[in-house]
Design an enzyme around this catalytic site. Structure first.
Site, short mmCIF file in Angstrom:
data_model
loop_
_atom_site.label_atom_id
_atom_site.label_comp_id
_atom_site.label_asym_id
_atom_site.label_seq_id
_atom_site.Cartn_x
_atom_site.Cartn_y
_atom_site.Cartn_z
N HIS A 38 0.83 -1.20 0.00
CA HIS A 38 0.00 0.00 0.00
C HIS A 38 0.86 1.25 0.00
O HIS A 38 1.78 1.39 0.79
CB HIS A 38 -0.92 0.03 1.22
CG HIS A 38 -0.29 -0.53 2.48
ND1 HIS A 38 1.05 -0.40 2.77
CD2 HIS A 38 -0.83 -1.22 3.50
CE1 HIS A 38 1.30 -0.98 3.92
NE2 HIS A 38 0.19 -1.50 4.37
N MET A 39 0.51 2.17 -0.92
CA MET A 39 1.20 3.46 -0.96
C MET A 39 0.99 4.18 0.37
O MET A 39 -0.12 4.20 0.89
CB MET A 39 0.63 4.33 -2.10
CG MET A 39 0.97 3.80 -3.47
SD MET A 39 2.75 3.93 -3.73
CE MET A 39 2.94 2.92 -5.19
N ILE A 42 3.06 1.95 6.50
CA ILE A 42 2.36 1.76 7.76
C ILE A 42 1.73 3.07 8.21
O ILE A 42 0.58 3.12 8.65
CB ILE A 42 3.34 1.23 8.85
CG1 ILE A 42 3.81 -0.18 8.52
CG2 ILE A 42 2.72 1.29 10.24
CD1 ILE A 42 2.71 -1.22 8.51
N LYS A 52 -4.88 8.28 14.69
CA LYS A 52 -5.32 9.63 15.08
C LYS A 52 -6.81 9.82 14.75
O LYS A 52 -7.52 10.54 15.45
CB LYS A 52 -4.48 10.69 14.35
CG LYS A 52 -3.26 11.15 15.12
CD LYS A 52 -2.17 10.19 15.28
CE LYS A 52 -1.89 9.34 16.38
NZ LYS A 52 -0.75 8.43 16.20
N GLU A 203 3.58 -2.72 31.95
CA GLU A 203 4.87 -2.23 31.45
C GLU A 203 6.00 -2.88 32.24
O GLU A 203 6.00 -2.86 33.47
CB GLU A 203 4.92 -0.70 31.59
CG GLU A 203 6.28 -0.07 31.34
CD GLU A 203 6.85 -0.40 29.95
OE1 GLU A 203 6.18 -0.15 28.95
OE2 GLU A 203 7.99 -0.94 29.91
N ASP A 310 12.19 3.35 9.39
CA ASP A 310 12.13 2.31 10.43
C ASP A 310 13.14 1.20 10.23
O ASP A 310 13.65 0.64 11.20
CB ASP A 310 10.72 1.69 10.49
CG ASP A 310 9.73 2.56 11.25
OD1 ASP A 310 10.11 3.68 11.66
OD2 ASP A 310 8.58 2.13 11.43
N HIS A 443 -1.28 35.96 22.65
CA HIS A 443 -2.18 35.73 23.78
C HIS A 443 -3.62 35.77 23.29
O HIS A 443 -3.96 36.64 22.48
CB HIS A 443 -1.96 36.81 24.83
CG HIS A 443 -2.95 36.73 25.96
ND1 HIS A 443 -2.83 35.81 26.98
CD2 HIS A 443 -4.08 37.44 26.19
CE1 HIS A 443 -3.85 35.96 27.81
NE2 HIS A 443 -4.63 36.94 27.37
C1 LIG Z 1 -0.18 1.97 15.41
C2 LIG Z 1 0.94 2.87 15.01
C3 LIG Z 1 0.85 4.23 15.25
C4 LIG Z 1 1.89 5.07 14.88
N1 LIG Z 1 1.77 6.41 15.12
C5 LIG Z 1 2.77 7.24 14.75
C6 LIG Z 1 2.67 8.63 14.95
O1 LIG Z 1 1.66 9.14 15.45
N2 LIG Z 1 3.70 9.42 14.55
C7 LIG Z 1 4.84 8.90 14.00
O2 LIG Z 1 5.74 9.65 13.65
N3 LIG Z 1 4.96 7.57 13.81
C8 LIG Z 1 3.97 6.74 14.16
N4 LIG Z 1 4.10 5.41 13.92
C9 LIG Z 1 5.33 4.91 13.31
C10 LIG Z 1 5.32 5.18 11.79
O3 LIG Z 1 4.20 4.55 11.22
C11 LIG Z 1 6.61 4.64 11.18
O4 LIG Z 1 7.71 5.21 11.85
C12 LIG Z 1 6.69 5.00 9.71
O5 LIG Z 1 5.62 4.44 8.99
C13 LIG Z 1 8.01 4.50 9.12
O6 LIG Z 1 8.07 4.83 7.78
P1 LIG Z 1 8.92 3.96 6.75
O7 LIG Z 1 8.78 4.65 5.44
O8 LIG Z 1 10.26 3.72 7.28
O9 LIG Z 1 8.21 2.54 6.71
P2 LIG Z 1 6.71 2.05 6.47
O10 LIG Z 1 5.72 3.10 6.71
O11 LIG Z 1 6.60 0.80 7.25
O12 LIG Z 1 6.69 1.71 4.93
C14 LIG Z 1 7.45 0.68 4.38
C15 LIG Z 1 6.78 0.19 3.12
O13 LIG Z 1 7.65 -0.73 2.47
C16 LIG Z 1 6.88 -1.77 1.89
N5 LIG Z 1 7.76 -2.91 1.69
C17 LIG Z 1 8.38 -3.68 2.64
N6 LIG Z 1 9.16 -4.61 2.05
C18 LIG Z 1 9.02 -4.45 0.72
C19 LIG Z 1 9.57 -5.10 -0.41
N7 LIG Z 1 10.43 -6.12 -0.28
N8 LIG Z 1 9.21 -4.67 -1.64
C20 LIG Z 1 8.34 -3.64 -1.79
N9 LIG Z 1 7.79 -2.98 -0.76
C21 LIG Z 1 8.13 -3.36 0.48
C22 LIG Z 1 5.78 -2.00 2.92
O14 LIG Z 1 4.66 -2.61 2.31
C23 LIG Z 1 5.50 -0.57 3.38
O15 LIG Z 1 4.44 0.02 2.64
C24 LIG Z 1 3.06 4.54 14.26
C25 LIG Z 1 3.15 3.17 14.01
C26 LIG Z 1 2.11 2.35 14.37
C27 LIG Z 1 2.22 0.89 14.08
#
Ligand SMILES: Cc1cc2nc3c(=O)[nH]c(=O)nc-3n(C[C@H](O)[C@H](O)[C@H](O)COP(=O)(O)OP(=O)(O)OC[C@H]3O[C@@H](n4cnc5c(N)ncnc54)[C@H](O)[C@@H]3O)c2cc1C
Length: 464
Positions: A38-39, A42, A52, A203, A310, A443
């Site tokens: 998915h574009m 996460i 949110k 915790e 991440d 203010h």
């Molecule tokens: C419940 C929850 C709440 C969160 N709330 C917050 C928040 O409020 N604020 C905040 O800053 N962060 C929050 N986070 C963390 C945040 O979602 C992540 O830090 C962020 O999405 C990381 O971005 P990313 O681009 O590194 O990876 P991701 O968003 O994980 O994107 C990685 C993408 O790579 C794709 N992918 C993986 N392997 C392959 C492959 N081999 N080939 C092609 N595609 C692939 C995956 O499908 C995914 O779409 C939250 C996380 C969760 C789980």
């Protein structure tokens, strides 16, 4: 089949990957981004945004119960869980489709499929219609992370949930156990507790929200307990016995094990980087536990391979991922970007009350050997907070007593996640206590407390 060639191939279209791709294209690079699911990753689909949206529903629900305080009438208050979830999914969907549009507008080639490194500069993509070979001088790994599962505490989607299940509940838990009190665990605890679930948070560390300043953790705990949550610190869930519609948790504290029954458990015990099946070993990219090892410019040590977001380790935050994406694109395009400094990245938790922080906690500042000055200001001393009916909270600032550098800022209370950026900008610009004290805050705003906290650190506070 001939390989398509790009200046930059991004694997993963989360907030790290799609932002890197757009910035690369803006700088004139030919860019492909490969996404398997998915574009928006996460963040847009299963993280930041849909949580949110859920929390907004619980916040409005909470406020409706307080209608009388504001001279309003609200009767028969209730909720429709399916509609709450539907709204959250709708918000995620709206933003997800926007990413496809942004990539197209910037002439990024978006490929839906699973990517693997097939050698230096080579990526193989398995798509719905076959296999594509891509070549590129630069490859950006942005594959993100998934939920950590502890042995015996694995999610089953029925009784034991990960964040994905917790975002799409089929029923409202009656008695809920949340394992882990980081941002994700606490946000879900706050949502479900507000909607009426009898919620317990366990915790293992000595306090909830363990990365936050100890005073903020204590403040938040008091507030959650007042809202009816049970908080168990220095406590560990050792085992889950799953029965029919019931889970018995073996909860250990001080060497004693207590068995408590719940109908639902949310496991929020951290995340693990998506490093599996990527072909990292074949190209020599180093992995430490589940994260790719990088330097401050997200370089992996293998020429032309970068890792952002991440998969590259803490802090696991969307804005860190995006900022690293921009930095790497600029580096690839021949620019000289600044390295991303983790200590200047704010962390926000959108529970009720909200929590936001940047920089060193008081304990960490002392540990680092700083002689410090600490300022505090309570929400109860702020006119806007009283007018909003949000008198609960505090703003804490920590300064280097020698230089006046703002070492850290920590807040708990209404809308603090919107305010923290003021301190982040201050830190980025190297503001000292004088600069912050000489700044005029509008203010009435909650942000005036940010000013007062600084004034308090230097014994000049006005409103307490
Ligand atoms: C419940 C929850 C709440 C969160 N709330 C917050 C928040 O409020 N604020 C905040 O800053 N962060 C929050 N986070 C963390 C945040 O979602 C992540 O830090 C962020 O999405 C990381 O971005 P990313 O681009 O590194 O990876 P991701 O968003 O994980 O994107 C990685 C993408 O790579 C794709 N992918 C993986 N392997 C392959 C492959 N081999 N080939 C092609 N595609 C692939 C995956 O499908 C995914 O779409 C939250 C996380 C969760 C789980």
């Amino acid at each position: 089949m001939s390989a398509k060639t790009f200046d930059m191939i991004v694997i993963g279209a989360g907030p790290g990957g799609y932002v890197a791709a757009i910035r690369g294209a803006q700088l004139g690079l030919s860019v492909a981004v490969v996404e398997r699911e998915h574009m928006g990753g996460i963040c847009l689909n299963w993280g930041c945004i849909p949580t949110k949206a859920l929390l907004r529903s619980s916040e409005v629900f909470h406020l409706m119960h307080r209608a009388k305080e504001f001279g309003l009438k609200a009767e028969g208050i209730g909720y429709d869980l399916d509609a709450v979830v539907k709204r959250s999914r709708g918000v995620a969907k709206q933003l997800n489709s926007g990413i496809g549009h942004l990539l197209k507008k910037n002439k990024v080639t978006a490929i839906m499929g699973e990517a693997t490194l097939a050698g230096k500069g080579k990526v193989t993509v398995k798509t719905a219609s076959g296999t594509e070979e891509l070549t590129g001088k630069n490859i950006v790994l942005a594959t993100g992370a998934g939920a950590r599962e502890l042995p015996g505490l694995e999610a089953d989607g029925d009784l034991v949930w990960t964040y994905k299940h917790a975002l799409t509940p089929k029923h409202m838990p009656k008695k809920l156990l949340v394992i882990g009190s980081g941002a994700i665990g606490i946000e879900f605890a706050s949502f479900y507790n507000t909607l009426g679930a009898d919620t317990t948070v366990v915790e293992v560390m000595d306090r909830i929200l363990p990365v936050e300043d100890a005073e903020i953790s204590a403040f938040a705990k008091k507030s959650f307990v007042k809202q009816g949550m049970k908080i168990m610190e220095k406590t560990m869930v050792k085992q889950l016995d799953r029965g029919k519609g019931k889970v018995t948790a073996h909860i250990e504290a001080n060497g004693k094990v207590e068995k408590v029954a719940f109908d639902t458990v949310i496991s929020a015990v951290g995340i693990v980087g998506n490093v599996e099946n990527l072909g990292l070993e074949a190209v020599g990219v180093k992995v430490d536990r589940t994260h790719v090892v990088t330097d401050e410019y997200c370089r992996t040590g293998v020429d032309g391979i970068f890792a952002i977001g991440d998969i590259a380790g803490a802090p696991w935050l969307a804005h860190k991922a995006s900022h690293e994406g921009v930095m790497v694109a600029e580096l690839i395009a021949g620019g000289h970007p600044h390295a991303v400094k983790p200590e200047s990245i704010a962390g926000c938790t959108y529970c009720h009350p909200q929590i936001a922080s940047v920089g060193l906690t008081e304990a960490k500042a002392k540990e680092a050997g700083f002689d410090i000055k600490v300022g505090r200001f309570p929400f109860i001393g702020n006119g806007k907070a009283i007018a909003l009916g949000e008198p609960e909270g505090m703003v804490k600032t920590i300064f280097d007593a020698k230089t006046g550098e703002l070492l850290g800022a920590h807040m708990v209370g209404a809308e603090v996640t919107e305010m923290i950026q003021g301190y982040v900008v201050g830190r980025r610009l190297g503001a000292n206590e004088e600069d912050l004290m000489n700044t005029v805050f509008p203010h009435p705003t909650l942000s005036e407390m940010m000013h007062e906290s600084v004034l308090d650190a230097y014994d000049r506070v006005i409103h307490i």
